[in-house]
Design a protein around this motif. Structure first.
Motif, mmCIF file in Angstrom:
data_model
loop_
_atom_site.group_PDB
_atom_site.id
_atom_site.type_symbol
_atom_site.label_atom_id
_atom_site.label_comp_id
_atom_site.label_asym_id
_atom_site.label_seq_id
_atom_site.Cartn_x
_atom_site.Cartn_y
_atom_site.Cartn_z
ATOM 1 N N LYS A 1 0.842 -1.192 0.000
ATOM 2 C CA LYS A 1 0.000 0.000 0.000
ATOM 3 C C LYS A 1 0.878 1.243 0.000
ATOM 4 O O LYS A 1 2.027 1.211 0.419
ATOM 5 C CB LYS A 1 -0.910 -0.015 1.227
ATOM 6 C CG LYS A 1 -1.885 -1.185 1.253
ATOM 7 C CD LYS A 1 -2.720 -1.172 2.525
ATOM 8 C CE LYS A 1 -3.675 -2.369 2.555
ATOM 9 N NZ LYS A 1 -4.462 -2.418 3.813
ATOM 10 N N ASP A 2 0.290 2.362 -0.459
ATOM 11 C CA ASP A 2 1.055 3.611 -0.545
ATOM 12 C C ASP A 2 1.706 3.973 0.781
ATOM 13 O O ASP A 2 2.873 4.371 0.833
ATOM 14 C CB ASP A 2 0.149 4.758 -1.002
ATOM 15 C CG ASP A 2 -0.249 4.630 -2.468
ATOM 16 O OD1 ASP A 2 0.187 3.661 -3.117
ATOM 17 O OD2 ASP A 2 -0.996 5.494 -2.957
ATOM 18 N N LYS A 3 0.959 3.837 1.871
ATOM 19 C CA LYS A 3 1.488 4.255 3.177
ATOM 20 C C LYS A 3 2.685 3.412 3.604
ATOM 21 O O LYS A 3 3.507 3.853 4.422
ATOM 22 C CB LYS A 3 0.394 4.182 4.239
ATOM 23 C CG LYS A 3 -0.144 2.786 4.515
ATOM 24 C CD LYS A 3 -1.248 2.833 5.572
ATOM 25 C CE LYS A 3 -1.792 1.438 5.868
ATOM 26 N NZ LYS A 3 -2.880 1.491 6.891
ATOM 27 N N GLU A 4 2.822 2.212 3.026
ATOM 28 C CA GLU A 4 3.913 1.327 3.399
ATOM 29 C C GLU A 4 5.230 1.677 2.705
ATOM 30 O O GLU A 4 6.294 1.235 3.145
ATOM 31 C CB GLU A 4 3.540 -0.122 3.087
ATOM 32 C CG GLU A 4 2.381 -0.640 3.926
ATOM 33 C CD GLU A 4 1.831 -1.972 3.458
ATOM 34 O OE1 GLU A 4 1.072 -2.591 4.225
ATOM 35 O OE2 GLU A 4 2.150 -2.398 2.327
ATOM 36 N N VAL B 1 6.102 4.936 2.039
ATOM 37 C CA VAL B 1 6.554 6.232 2.537
ATOM 38 C C VAL B 1 7.514 6.004 3.692
ATOM 39 O O VAL B 1 7.283 5.150 4.555
ATOM 40 C CB VAL B 1 5.354 7.087 3.002
ATOM 41 C CG1 VAL B 1 5.831 8.423 3.594
ATOM 42 C CG2 VAL B 1 4.394 7.338 1.844
ATOM 43 N N GLU C 1 5.369 11.696 6.225
ATOM 44 C CA GLU C 1 3.952 11.537 5.908
ATOM 45 C C GLU C 1 3.707 11.367 4.414
ATOM 46 O O GLU C 1 2.621 10.976 4.000
ATOM 47 C CB GLU C 1 3.154 12.748 6.420
ATOM 48 C CG GLU C 1 3.047 12.822 7.933
ATOM 49 C CD GLU C 1 2.364 11.599 8.532
ATOM 50 O OE1 GLU C 1 1.308 11.202 8.003
ATOM 51 O OE2 GLU C 1 2.911 11.033 9.505
ATOM 52 N N GLU C 2 4.703 11.696 3.596
ATOM 53 C CA GLU C 2 4.523 11.593 2.143
ATOM 54 C C GLU C 2 5.849 11.322 1.456
ATOM 55 O O GLU C 2 6.923 11.549 2.016
ATOM 56 C CB GLU C 2 3.891 12.875 1.592
ATOM 57 C CG GLU C 2 4.645 14.140 1.928
ATOM 58 C CD GLU C 2 3.891 15.385 1.510
ATOM 59 O OE1 GLU C 2 4.550 16.305 0.981
ATOM 60 O OE2 GLU C 2 2.659 15.452 1.696
ATOM 61 N N ARG D 1 0.976 9.490 -0.304
ATOM 62 C CA ARG D 1 0.693 9.971 1.048
ATOM 63 C C ARG D 1 0.156 8.840 1.914
ATOM 64 O O ARG D 1 -0.538 7.950 1.421
ATOM 65 C CB ARG D 1 -0.320 11.120 0.983
ATOM 66 C CG ARG D 1 0.252 12.367 0.323
ATOM 67 C CD ARG D 1 -0.809 13.378 -0.023
ATOM 68 N NE ARG D 1 -1.532 13.013 -1.237
ATOM 69 C CZ ARG D 1 -2.149 13.896 -2.026
ATOM 70 N NH1 ARG D 1 -2.115 15.163 -1.739
ATOM 71 N NH2 ARG D 1 -2.796 13.488 -3.095
ATOM 72 N N LYS D 2 0.457 8.916 3.214
ATOM 73 C CA LYS D 2 0.051 7.844 4.119
ATOM 74 C C LYS D 2 -1.459 7.820 4.339
ATOM 75 O O LYS D 2 -2.050 6.751 4.498
ATOM 76 C CB LYS D 2 0.769 7.992 5.461
ATOM 77 C CG LYS D 2 2.224 7.564 5.422
ATOM 78 C CD LYS D 2 2.863 7.609 6.799
ATOM 79 C CE LYS D 2 4.291 7.084 6.748
ATOM 80 N NZ LYS D 2 4.956 7.144 8.071
ATOM 81 N N ASN D 3 -2.063 8.971 4.365
ATOM 82 C CA ASN D 3 -3.472 9.033 4.760
ATOM 83 C C ASN D 3 -4.391 9.584 3.676
ATOM 84 O O ASN D 3 -5.559 9.857 3.935
ATOM 85 C CB ASN D 3 -3.620 9.879 6.034
ATOM 86 C CG ASN D 3 -2.842 9.292 7.196
ATOM 87 O OD1 ASN D 3 -2.951 8.099 7.474
ATOM 88 N ND2 ASN D 3 -2.043 10.112 7.857
ATOM 89 N N LYS E 1 -3.082 8.914 -3.742
ATOM 90 C CA LYS E 1 -1.894 9.437 -4.428
ATOM 91 C C LYS E 1 -2.258 10.501 -5.455
ATOM 92 O O LYS E 1 -3.373 10.508 -6.014
ATOM 93 C CB LYS E 1 -1.119 8.301 -5.098
ATOM 94 C CG LYS E 1 -1.843 7.649 -6.249
ATOM 95 C CD LYS E 1 -0.962 6.640 -6.987
ATOM 96 C CE LYS E 1 -0.561 5.454 -6.159
ATOM 97 N NZ LYS E 1 -1.665 4.527 -5.876
#
Length: 364
Positions: free
Chosen positions: A56-59, A61, A66-67, A88-90, A93
């Protein structure tokens, strides 16, 4: 098609990275866990908007940030492009091509085509059906935006239908909505089945000749698509299995249960092939993927080899290296011996140490 350079900020273990690539072969070498594969992963993101690992994107970063940012410069048909990706984590993208934001991932797909080959791919034949479906999906999503659209919608509906099947335990009145989800599932799923069937036929046309050369003319390899349901009986199967699905709280039929078989001299090597046969077939499959991209896009993909050579014997190493030809190739490895021993032409070399890339001269 070539990648000219890559810039990273707070991606995995890279605080910053600015690295350029040769149009021929670039080697990234160093000890394990230094960040070599992370560079290939960033390139794969730039081509597909996704991680080849399924992360996942947050993984991806950096842990303390945070980004993250990926910027890729590429050249295609004498034109230059810049792909910017903001992870971005939250939040979802952000993607831009030459500074212009795009709304859908499908607008990026096809700009950069890559073929990713890792040691895990050598087990694609002997592993479970999900691995083979994933191989097909990863390639088709690059080559066919319509397929990506259908697959995304199908997966969303599967998740929603499965949630509904669980909720029926508490509210039987929801059963009336099940037919609506079933109808949509059949609609999107049928298009996936049709495209996978074509994909298997296209692969089969290419892979036979490659595998014959790899096996010294001793083996004939055929790829067969094994759909869980056909476009003709999909709707019937959904109705037939509805009560079973309610009881099991799971969607029991559809292309999410498809498989592909690999037949060598009449034998299904998924079950009865030796490890050597399975690995040779896997190599044939990845080399066929390169040729298929060439055929469909009329351009060469970028080949990403992630520490694969150490997993191959000398014969398969030589065949792979000799097959690369004029394709831009970016290779990760722990040492350079296999390339030097094979007198393989190396155009550019970086040593990767703890998220830092150091270009090496000809004295490597």
């Amino acid at each position: 098609m070539i990648i000219k350079s890559l810039e990273l900020a707070d991606f995995r273990n890279y605080e910053t990275l600015n690295i350029s690539f040769d149009k021929g072969t670039t080697i990234l070498y160093g000890d394990n866990a230094q960040g070599k594969t992370n560079i290939l992963e960033a390139i794969y993101f730039s081509a597909t908007t996704k991680s080849h690992k399924g992360s996942k994107d947050k993984e991806v970063v950096n842990f303390n940030k945070e980004e993250a940012h990926i910027r890729t410069y590429l050249e295609k048909e004498s034109s230059e492009y810049r792909v910017d990706m903001h992870l971005r984590k939250n939040k979802s993208k952000g993607i831009a091509i030459d500074g212009q934001k795009i709304k859908k991932a499908s607008e990026l797909l096809g700009l950069l085509n890559v073929v990713f080959f890792s040691p895990e791919d050598l087990g694609i034949i002997k592993n479970g059906p999900s691995e083979r479906r994933r191989f097909a999906d990863m390639e088709l999503c690059q080559l066919d935006s319509f397929y990506l659209y259908n697959l995304n919608n199908y997966n969303k509906i599967i998740n929603q239908r499965n949630k509904l099947l669980k909720d029926l335990s508490f509210n039987q009145g929801l059963k009336e909505t099940l037919n609506i989800w079933d109808s949509q599932l059949v609609s999107f799923g049928s298009k996936i089945i049709e495209r996978r069937e074509i994909f298997a036929d296209q692969l089969c046309e290419i892979i036979g000749g490659i595998h014959s050369k790899l096996s010294g003319g001793k083996e004939e390899l055929i790829v067969r698509y094994e759909p869980d349901v056909t476009t003709e009986n999909f709707e019937y199967k959904m109705k037939e299995n509805q009560e079973k699905d309610i009881k099991c709280k799971l969607t029991s039929c559809g292309p999410h249960r498809d498989d592909f078989s690999f037949i060598v001299n009449g034998i299904d090597i998924r079950k009865y092939g030796s490890q050597g046969q399975q690995r040779t077939a896997a190599l044939s499959l990845k080399l066929s993927e390169i040729e298929l991209v060439k055929k469909i896009t009329r351009d060469t993909p970028v080949l990403l080899l992630d520490d694969v050579l150490s997993e191959l014997d000398s014969n398969r190493q030589n065949y792979l290296l000799n097959s690369i030809g004029s394709i831009q190739t970016i290779i990760t490895c722990t040492g350079l011996d296999e390339f030097i021993n094979n007198r393989f032409e190396i155009n550019r070399v970086y040593k990767i140490t703890n998220g830092i890339a150091e270009m090496k001269g000809q004295d490597y």
